[in-house]
Design a protein around this motif. Structure first.
Motif, mmCIF file in Angstrom:
data_model
loop_
_atom_site.group_PDB
_atom_site.id
_atom_site.type_symbol
_atom_site.label_atom_id
_atom_site.label_comp_id
_atom_site.label_asym_id
_atom_site.label_seq_id
_atom_site.Cartn_x
_atom_site.Cartn_y
_atom_site.Cartn_z
ATOM 1 N N VAL A 57 0.849 -1.202 0.000
ATOM 2 C CA VAL A 57 0.000 0.000 0.000
ATOM 3 C C VAL A 57 0.886 1.254 0.000
ATOM 4 N N LYS A 58 1.907 1.232 0.815
ATOM 5 C CA LYS A 58 2.816 2.385 0.880
ATOM 6 C C LYS A 58 3.418 2.681 -0.497
ATOM 7 N N ALA A 59 3.936 1.637 -1.143
ATOM 8 C CA ALA A 59 4.561 1.823 -2.461
ATOM 9 C C ALA A 59 3.529 2.303 -3.478
ATOM 10 N N ALA A 60 2.309 1.727 -3.400
ATOM 11 C CA ALA A 60 1.259 2.089 -4.365
ATOM 12 C C ALA A 60 0.866 3.549 -4.217
ATOM 13 N N VAL A 61 0.709 4.002 -2.968
ATOM 14 C CA VAL A 61 0.297 5.396 -2.731
ATOM 15 C C VAL A 61 1.448 6.342 -3.094
ATOM 16 N N ASN A 62 2.666 5.998 -2.702
ATOM 17 C CA ASN A 62 3.817 6.864 -3.020
ATOM 18 C C ASN A 62 4.030 7.027 -4.516
ATOM 19 N N SER A 63 3.740 5.954 -5.275
ATOM 20 C CA SER A 63 3.941 6.039 -6.731
ATOM 21 C C SER A 63 2.857 6.869 -7.404
ATOM 22 N N GLY A 64 1.788 7.160 -6.661
ATOM 23 C CA GLY A 64 0.670 7.920 -7.248
ATOM 24 C C GLY A 64 -0.321 7.023 -7.976
ATOM 25 N N ASN A 65 -0.065 5.717 -8.001
ATOM 26 C CA ASN A 65 -0.960 4.806 -8.740
ATOM 27 C C ASN A 65 -2.186 4.384 -7.943
ATOM 28 N N LEU A 66 -2.182 4.594 -6.630
ATOM 29 C CA LEU A 66 -3.361 4.230 -5.830
ATOM 30 C C LEU A 66 -3.873 5.451 -5.079
ATOM 31 N N LYS A 67 -5.147 5.756 -5.337
ATOM 32 C CA LYS A 67 -5.808 6.824 -4.579
ATOM 33 C C LYS A 67 -7.111 6.270 -4.057
#
Ligand code: SAJ
Length: 405
Positions: A57-67
């Motif tokens: 989740v951390k990586a997904a949110v940091n990459s901007g791909n998960l909101k």
């Protein structure tokens, strides 16, 4: 990957799926009706306990791909992963599926794929299509399919990728489109069928496990009377090349295996037929928990009569299965609360949680030392090396036995 995916329901299935897809390069819009869940995820944090999920989740949110958001938005693919509990009398409740479908309807466009992942009674995927139609969607221009989730809590991130998947569309084109999508991130095989067969397959998987656990639980109660060690018995019978008896326990918990078989039982009743084995298995597994409560109460009474003082009883484990902190539909928690309600002197022990709003959680070493009766309810690894000599032991989960479930 430029495709956009909207995942409805950010719980035990939706959030891991959304995070995995975002890490694979999809643009993921996650939706949950609970604002605090949305806020937690947008901070890159998680609201449920599952190994490795925090990193994803951390990586997904940091990459901007998960909101995350409380509202859906336009997407190429919609995935519905909301709960399917039951109403009073074990009648399946698909209200969350229906409301999720209504919520996405304003955003659905021609060419979109709509996937139901929630474990669902047979006919629910057709219902999703009907709800879309009733909300103004020309369903001949979209692809609707069921792909039941199959992951085991505790191993979700691995099983999401490795497990084979079953895909059943409302049309062969919907099946083909959906299979193509799962093949982009699943290493297991992605198998094609119809929506109804896919729905029934998932219910069958969990009923199969329930029936087999019921068999083990029935054996455990028989062996108690026959004065035979059920754990030894099972390990011996499992040396036969075609026998694999599961393990007895304090009952069946979690919100899948103890729920899904009822969907089959209910559907059978609607057709005026019976799902005898499946229903009886549910009853045996539920009864096993009551049987355990009686056993503990009798032991406490016997202690009191003999020693002229009230027994201190340690309830070892509260989670619904070993080595997790999940208390949902847990027979161990239910047993502990029932005993407290019946005024027994209880030490509630759960090494995987520190505090609980309703119960005082006691350290397992202290409980084992101070209790008169030690009841093993869940086979947590911490309990295996406890010193329990000179205590009365009641073991519902074969704590000292080597098992493979
Ligand atoms: N249990 C026993 N004896 C056993 C095995 C399990 O008493 O030999 C008990 C456990 O202690 C627990 C309950 O059964 O109380 C259920 O645990 P589980 O590990 O069998 O299953 P869940 O509920 O964690 O996950 C199941 C899985 N289904 C199957 O294995 C067929 C998982 O793959 C599904 O995705 C999940 O249900 C679901 O979401 O439907």
């Amino acid at each position: 990957m430029n495709e956009k995916i909207c995942v409805i329901g950010l719980g035990y299935i939706g959030l891991p799926t959304a995070a995995l897809l975002a890490n694979r390069g999809y643009n993921v819009h996650g939706v949950d009706i609970v604002q605090t869940t949305v806020d937690t995820i947008n901070r890159g944090e998680i609201h449920i306990v599952e190994p490795e999920l925090d990193t994803f989740v951390k990586a997904a949110v940091n990459s901007g791909n998960l909101k995350a958001d409380t509202q859906p938005s336009a997407a190429d693919i919609f995935i519905i992963a909301v709960p399917t509990p039951f109403h009073e009398g074990y009648v399946p409740n698909i209200d969350y599926v229906v409301s999720a479908t209504k919520a996405i309807a304003p955003y659905v466009q021609a060419g979109n794929i709509i996937i139901l992942e929630s474990t669902s009674p047979v006919g629910t995927t057709d219902k999703v299509e009907e709800v879309l139609q009733a909300n103004g969607i020309d369903t001949s221009k979209v692809y609707v399919a069921h792909c039941p989730e199959r992951v085991l809590p505790g191993q979700i991130m691995r099983e999401l990728v490795e497990n084979d998947r079953i895909v059943g569309g409302t049309t062969p084109q919907a099946t083909a489109k959906t299979v193509e999508f799962y093949k982009t991130f699943v290493n297991g095989e992605v198998l094609s069928t119809t929506a109804r067969t896919a729905e029934m397959a998932k219910l069958t998987e969990n009923s199969f496990r329930d029936v087999n656990i019921a068999f083990a639980n029935e054996l455990s109660m028989l062996c108690d009377t026959f004065n035979i060690d059920v754990w030894e018995l099972i390990s011996l019978t499992n040396r036969h090349p075609r026998v694999n008896v599961l393990q007895p326990g304090a009952g069946v918990g979690g919100h899948c295996i103890a729920v899904d078989p009822w969907f089959i039982v209910h559907a059978a009743k609607e057709e005026n037929i019976e799902a005898k084995v499946i229903q009886t298995a549910r009853e045996v597994n539920t009864y096993k928990t009551e049987w355990a409560i009686e056993k503990i109460k009798n032991a406490a009474l016997e202690f009191e009569n003999k020693n002229r003082k009230k027994a201190k009883v340690a309830c070892m484990g509260l989670a619904f299965k070993p080595n997790i902190d999940d208390l949902r539909e847990s027979p161990a928690l239910y047993i502990t609360k029932r005993l407290i309600g019946d005024s027994l002197d209880i030490f509630a022990v759960e090494p995987n949680i520190e505090t609980n709003q309703e119960l005082d959680i006691i350290d397992y070493n202290k409980a084992a030392k101070e209790a008169d009766i030690i009841v093993f309810l869940v086979a947590h690894k911490e309990f295996k090396n406890l010193k329990t000599t000179s205590k009365i032991i009641i073991d519902f989960c074969g704590i000292y036995k080597e098992k493979d479930v």
